[in-house]
Motif scaffolding. Structure first.
Motif, PDB file in Angstrom:
ATOM      1  N   LEU A   6       9.212 -28.468  -9.783  1.00 56.39           N
ATOM      2  CA  LEU A   6       9.087 -29.916  -9.556  1.00 56.39           C
ATOM      3  C   LEU A   6       7.896 -30.508 -10.302  1.00 56.39           C
ATOM      4  CD1 LEU A   6       9.683 -29.912  -5.697  1.00 56.39           C
ATOM      5  CD2 LEU A   6      11.253 -30.729  -7.426  1.00 56.39           C
ATOM      6  N   LEU A   7       6.936 -29.667 -10.613  1.00 61.58           N
ATOM      7  CA  LEU A   7       5.651 -30.186 -11.105  1.00 61.58           C
ATOM      8  C   LEU A   7       5.734 -30.822 -12.511  1.00 61.58           C
ATOM      9  CD1 LEU A   7       2.935 -30.438  -9.814  1.00 61.58           C
ATOM     10  CD2 LEU A   7       2.286 -28.243 -10.775  1.00 61.58           C
ATOM     11  N   VAL A  57       7.215 -34.395 -12.560  1.00 57.49           N
ATOM     12  CA  VAL A  57       6.389 -35.327 -11.773  1.00 57.49           C
ATOM     13  C   VAL A  57       5.119 -35.686 -12.559  1.00 57.49           C
ATOM     14  CG1 VAL A  57       4.945 -35.505  -9.702  1.00 57.49           C
ATOM     15  CG2 VAL A  57       7.260 -34.641  -9.521  1.00 57.49           C
ATOM     16  N   LEU A  58       4.559 -34.711 -13.263  1.00 51.93           N
ATOM     17  CA  LEU A  58       3.348 -34.989 -14.047  1.00 51.93           C
ATOM     18  C   LEU A  58       3.668 -35.812 -15.296  1.00 51.93           C
ATOM     19  CD1 LEU A  58       1.502 -31.546 -13.908  1.00 51.93           C
ATOM     20  CD2 LEU A  58       0.792 -33.654 -12.815  1.00 51.93           C
ATOM     21  N   LEU A  88      12.227 -39.569 -14.973  1.00 50.86           N
ATOM     22  CA  LEU A  88      12.471 -39.889 -13.556  1.00 50.86           C
ATOM     23  C   LEU A  88      13.754 -39.214 -13.073  1.00 50.86           C
ATOM     24  CD1 LEU A  88      11.617 -43.691 -13.390  1.00 50.86           C
ATOM     25  CD2 LEU A  88      10.532 -41.880 -12.102  1.00 50.86           C
ATOM     26  N   ALA A  96      14.662 -31.732  -8.154  1.00 51.11           N
ATOM     27  CA  ALA A  96      14.642 -31.697  -6.686  1.00 51.11           C
ATOM     28  C   ALA A  96      15.969 -31.163  -6.139  1.00 51.11           C
ATOM     29  CB  ALA A  96      14.373 -33.100  -6.133  1.00 51.11           C
ATOM     30  N   ALA A 131       6.307 -37.947 -15.893  1.00 53.27           N
ATOM     31  CA  ALA A 131       6.952 -39.259 -15.762  1.00 53.27           C
ATOM     32  C   ALA A 131       5.986 -40.445 -15.921  1.00 53.27           C
ATOM     33  CB  ALA A 131       7.699 -39.336 -14.433  1.00 53.27           C
ATOM     34  N   PRO A 132       4.778 -40.434 -15.284  1.00 48.92           N
ATOM     35  CA  PRO A 132       3.890 -41.585 -15.491  1.00 48.92           C
ATOM     36  C   PRO A 132       3.473 -41.762 -16.953  1.00 48.92           C
ATOM     37  CG  PRO A 132       3.069 -40.182 -13.710  1.00 48.92           C
ATOM     38  CD  PRO A 132       4.192 -39.469 -14.359  1.00 48.92           C
ATOM     39  N   ILE A 150      13.169 -35.571 -12.489  1.00 50.24           N
ATOM     40  CA  ILE A 150      12.560 -35.270 -11.178  1.00 50.24           C
ATOM     41  C   ILE A 150      13.672 -35.081 -10.143  1.00 50.24           C
ATOM     42  CG2 ILE A 150      11.075 -36.127  -9.330  1.00 50.24           C
ATOM     43  CD1 ILE A 150       9.511 -37.690 -11.349  1.00 50.24           C
ATOM     44  N   MET A 151      14.631 -36.015 -10.173  1.00 52.39           N
ATOM     45  CA  MET A 151      15.724 -35.938  -9.183  1.00 52.39           C
ATOM     46  C   MET A 151      16.527 -34.656  -9.365  1.00 52.39           C
ATOM     47  SD  MET A 151      17.289 -39.721  -9.179  1.00 52.39           S
ATOM     48  CE  MET A 151      16.283 -41.160  -9.303  1.00 52.39           C
TER      49      MET A 151
END
Lengths: 474, 256
Positions: free
Chosen positions: A171-172, A175-176, A143, A150, A178-179, A146-147
Motif C-alpha cells: 500500500l505504501l 500512497v506516497l 489514486l 487495497a 499520489a500527492p 491505491i484502490m
C-alpha cells in the motif's frame, strides 16, 4: 469526441469482467471448474483483444447489431476508450490473469481467488483504458493504484499467516506517490500560463520523476514483494506483482511520451540508473542470505526488477524494447517458479528451506521448476531470463563496465542462494518425507519447464509480442 | 466568504495554539502508541486539517463534507476492527516509548538540519509544515508498526497530504471524492487484516499437578514429663506401653 455508432465494445468488455467476477464468487464451491473456465475465458479474451483490428472499428453481429470498438464510455466525468496503444496492455493483463487462474486450478490458493482476480484485473483494465478525466488521466492514475493495491490485500492474505508485512507494504508506494503526482499536475496546469518559464517544467518534471520512482518501488521500498513471497500464496504474489508492475511501466511510458520535459529537465536518468543498480545489487545480496524459498524467489525477482528500472534510465524505443523483453522473460520465469512453489507448499505446507530438505527426491518436477524459474530471474545460462539479462548487461557495459560487473557479482550471490536450495532439496535426508508428486502436478511442471527451455533456447519467439507491445509504450 | 460549520472549526484551529495542538497531537500518536489514543488522534488531525483548509481556501462545503465523511468512515472501520479484535493490536512489539521518542527526535533533527524548504503551491508555509508533519508522523507509525491496525492508522495520517492537495490544487476535478474512496478502501483492507490476524498459540505452561495423596502428618510430639523413678509394673508394661516406659534420655536415643 467520437460518436457512438453502435453498442460500445467497452460496455461488453467491462460487463464480461463483472459477470466473470460475480459468477466466480457464486460458484466458488466448485473452485477447480471455476478457475479452469475462468482461465480459458481470459485466454480467449486476451487473444481476441490482442488481434483486434482498430482500423475497422465497427462489427456487425449476425443478429444485426453493431458493435463499436472505439466508442468511448463516460462514467462520472471519466472517459474510457479502447485505443491502439492500450489494447496490447489489456491483452497482457488478461494473459497474466489466465496464467494465474490456470495455476490456481491445480494449486488452490483461496476460494475467492478467481472472483477477486477478475475484479482486480477489471480495475487494471479500466486504468489502462482511462483516456479522459477532469484532470489528466496520468495524474489520477496513482489514486486508482491505491484502490487496486487495497483490493490486492484480500488476495495476499493467507489464512495461516500470522504476519502481513507484504500485504501492508504494497500500500505504501502508491500512497506516497499520489500527492507528488497531484502537485506535479498543478504545475503542469501552469505551463500554458507562462510557457517560457523553465522553472515550472523543472518543478513538474522533478515531482513526476519522484512519483514514478516511488511507484516503481526500488530499494529501499522493495520489501513488499519478498515479504509477500514468504507470507502469501505464490500465485497471488505472481498475479498482483505482475499486474502492478506492468501498469507502472505503462504509466511511466505514457508520462515519458506525454511530458518529454520530465526526463529532459529532471534527474530521471540519474535516479533510475542509480536506484535500479542498487536494487539489482541488493536483490542478489539479500537472496544469498534468504532462508525461506518464497523470500529467495522474491529477492531474485527484486534483482530482475532492478535491471528493468536500470533500463528505464534513458526512455526511448531501444530501452523500451529491452524493458518489454525483460518483462516478458520475467513473466515466464515467475510463472514457472510459481508452478513449482504452489505444488511444494500444497504438499509440505511450508516453503521454509529446512522443511524442504530432501523434497527434490520426492517431487523432482516441481522442485526443478522452482530452481529453473528462480535462476531465470537472475539470468542464469540456459534459463528463460538469460537472454534478457545478457542483452541488458551488454547495453550497460558499453556505457560503463563497472555497474555491469556489480550486477553480475550480485546475480552470482542470488545463484548461490539457489545452489544452497538445490543442495537442500536434492541432498540426502534423515527424515522421510511422506509426500509424492501427482501425475497431473508433474505434467503441469513439465509443461512449464518445456516452455521455459523453449524460450531459453529460442528467445526470438518473443519478438513479435515485444514488437506489438512496443507500440503501446513508445 | 460564507461561513460553514467546517470553516468555523477551521478558523479556531488556524491559529498558533490550534496548529500547535494538532502538531502535538500528531506527535503524541507516535509516542503514546496505544490504538485507543492513536486512532481518535489521527481522525482529529485529519479532520482538523480539512477544517483549516475549509477556512483558508473555501474548497466548497461538499468537498469538505466528503473529506469528513471519508475520514470518519475510515476511523469507524479501524475502530471496529480494534474493538472486535483488541489482541491483534498488541501482537508485535513496537519498541518502547523511548525508542519512539528517539525516532521522532531524529526526524525533527533531520528536518531541521537538512531544511529541504518544501513548499506547496497555494498553501501557506505553516499549513505546509503541518501537513508534512502529519504525513511524517504517519510514515513513522507505518515504519515502526508491524500490526495492520497501527499501519491503518499510520496510512490514515499519511493520506492527509493527498487529501489536502486533491481538494485545493485540483478543485474542479472531483478528486477529493476519489481520494475519500481510496482512504476508505485502505482502511477497509487494514481492518480486514486486523480481524484476520491470528494470535499464535503459546506453548502450554507446564504446571506440576497437585499431589493426589496427602503426606502423612508427623505424630504429635508427646508432652515432656518428668521421668518416672518408679519401676513399671508388669501390668503397665502389658497395657502399653513400651513408649511410656522407654524414654529417651540421651541424644542418641532421641535421634533414634
Amino acid at each position: 469526441m467520437n460518436q457512438t455508432a453502435g453498442l460500445p465494445f467497452l460496455a461488453l468488455l467491462l460487463g464480461f469482467y463483472a459477470l466473470a467476477a460475480v459468477t466466480s464468487y457464486l460458484l466458488r464451491a466448485h473452485r477447480r471448474w471455476v478457475a479452469l473456465s475462468g482461465a480459458a475465458a481470459a485466454l480467449l479474451a486476451a487473444a481476441w483483444v490482442w488481434s483486434l483490428d482498430l482500423s475497422l472499428p465497427l462489427w456487425v453481429l449476425p443478429t444485426g447489431w453493431t458493435v463499436d470498438l472505439e466508442a468511448p464510455l463516460m462514467l462520472v466525468g471519466y472517459t474510457l476508450q479502447l485505443q491502439a496503444h492500450n489494447a496490447p496492455v489489456i491483452a497482457i493483463y488478461l494473459l497474466i490473469t489466465a496464467l494465474s487462474l490456470l495455476i490456481d486450478t491445480q494449486h488452490h490458493a483461496d476460494d475467492a481467488f478467481p472472483a477477486l482476480a477478475w475484479l482486480i484485473a477489471g480495475g487494471y483494465t479500466m486504468l489502462a483504458l482511462l483516456t479522459g478525466a477532469p484532470a489528466s488521466p496520468l495524474i489520477v492514475a496513482p489514486l486508482l493504484l491505491i484502490m487496486l493495491s487495497a483490493l490486492g490485500v484480500y488476495l495476499l492474505h493467507h489464512e495461516h499467516a500470522t504476519t502481513f508485512h507484504g500485504a501492508l507494504r504494497t500500500l505504501l508506494p502508491p500512497v506516497l506517490a499520489a500527492p507528488l503526482f497531484l502537485i506535479g499536475g498543478w504545475w503542469i496546469e501552469q505551463i500554458p500560463l507562462s510557457p517560457q518559464d523553465l522553472s515550472i517544467t523543472q518543478h513538474a518534471g522533478a515531482l513526476l520523476t519522484l512519483g514514478v520512482l516511488l511507484l516503481l518501488a526500488p530499494f529501499p521500498l522493495h520489501a513488499a514483494w519478498p515479504a509477500a513471497g514468504e507470507e502469501s500464496p505464490p500465485v497471488a504474489v505472481l498475479f498482483l506483482s505482475l499486474l502492478y508492475q506492468l501498469s507502472v511501466l505503462y504509466l511511466a511510458a505514457q508520462i515519458a511520451n506525454a511530458y518529454p520535459f520530465v526526463h529532459r529537465q529532471s534527474d530521471w536518468s540519474l535516479w533510475m540508473s542509480s536506484l535500479g543498480l542498487v536494487t539489482a545489487i541488493w536483490g542478489g545480496v539479500a537472496a544469498l542470505g534468504a532462508i525461506h524459498t518464497g523470500r529467495l524467489w522474491g529477492y531474485a525477482a527484486v534483482h530482475d526488477w532492478g535491471l528493468i528500472v536500470l533500463a528505464l534510465a534513458t526512455p526511448g524505443v531501444r530501452s523500451w524494447t529491452l524493458v518489454l523483453f525483460l518483462f516478458a522473460l520475467r513473466t515466464i520465469s515467475m510463472t514457472t517458479t510459481v508452478v513449482g512453489l504452489s505444488a511444494l507448499v500444497r504438499q509440505t505446507g511450508t516453503l521454509d528451506m529446512t522443511g524442504l530438505r530432501g523434497i527434490g527426491l520426492r517431487m523432482p518436477w516441481s522442485s526443478t521448476t522452482v530452481l529453473l524459474g528462480g535462476l531465470g530471474l537472475v539470468g542464469f545460462p540456459l534459463t528463460a531470463g538469460f537472454a534478457g539479462h545478457w542483452a541488458a548487461l551488454q547495453a550497460l557495459a558499453i556505457v560503463d563496465w563497472r555497474p555491469a560487473m556489480a550486477i553480475v557479482v550480485a546475480s552470482v550471490g542470488a545463484m548461490l542462494g539457489f545452489v544452497r536450495l538445490t543442495r537442500l532439496m536434492f541432498g540426502a535426508h534423515d527424515n522421510r518425507i511422506l509426500v509424492h508428486e501427482s501425475a497431473l502436478s508433474a505434467s503441469v511442471a513439465a509443461g512449464a519447464l518445456v516452455i521455459t527451455l523453449l524460450i531459453a533456447t529460442t528467445p526470438q519467439m518473443l519478438s513479435d509480442l515485444v514488437t506489438r507491445a512496443l507500440a503501446a509504450f513508445s | 466568504m460564507t461561513m460553514t460549520p467546517f470553516s468555523i472549526v477551521g478558523l479556531l484551529l488556524a491559529t498558533g495554539p490550534g496548529i500547535l495542538l494538532l502538531a502535538t497531537l500528531a506527535a503524541s500518536i507516535v509516542l503514546v502508541w496505544d490504538w485507543r489514543w492513536a486512532l481518535p488522534g489521527a481522525v482529529v488531525v485529519a479532520l482538523g486539517l480539512s477544517s483549516i483548509q475549509a477556512a483558508l481556501h473555501a474548497p466548497g462545503v461538499l468537498v469538505t463534507f466528503s473529506q469528513w465523511l471519508a475520514v470518519s468512515v475510515a476511523g469507524v472501520l479501524l475502530g471496529l476492527a480494534g474493538r472486535l479484535h483488541p489482541a491483534a493490536a498488541h501482537l508485535h512489539p513496537n519498541g518502547n516509548w523511548l525508542t519512539r521518542l528517539i525516532a521522532l527526535l531524529f526526524v525533527i533533527g533531520a528536518w531541521w538540519v537538512l531544511d529541504p524548504g518544501v513548499s506547496l503551491p497555494l498553501f501557506t508555509q505553516v499549513e505546509t509544515d503541518l501537513i508534512l508533519w502529519a504525513g511524517l508522523c504517519g510514515l513513522l507509525l507505518v515504519s515502526l508498526s508491524a500490526t495492520p491496525l497501527h499501519t491503518g492508522i499510520g496510512l490514515l495520517l499519511l493520506t492527509t497530504p493527498l487529501q489536502a492537495t486533491s481538494a485545493i490544487l485540483l478543485p474542479g476535478a472531483g478528486l477529493a471524492v476519489v481520494t475519500g474512496i481510496a482512504q476508505i478502501l485502505v482502511a477497509l483492507g487494514c481492518a480486514y487484516l486486523t480481524l484476520a490476524q491470528q494470535i499464535p498459540q503459546r506453548a502450554p505452561r507446564l504446571v506440576a499437578p497437585l499431589p493426589a495423596v496427602t503426606m502423612e502428618t508427623p505424630p504429635l510430639r508427646p508432652a515432656r514429663r518428668f521421668p518416672s523413678l518408679r519401676r513399671p509394673t508388669p501390668a503397665a508394661l502389658r497395657a502399653g506401653g513400651a513408649e511410656s516406659t522407654h524414654e529417651a534420655h540421651t541424644p542418641v536415643e532421641r535421634g533414634a
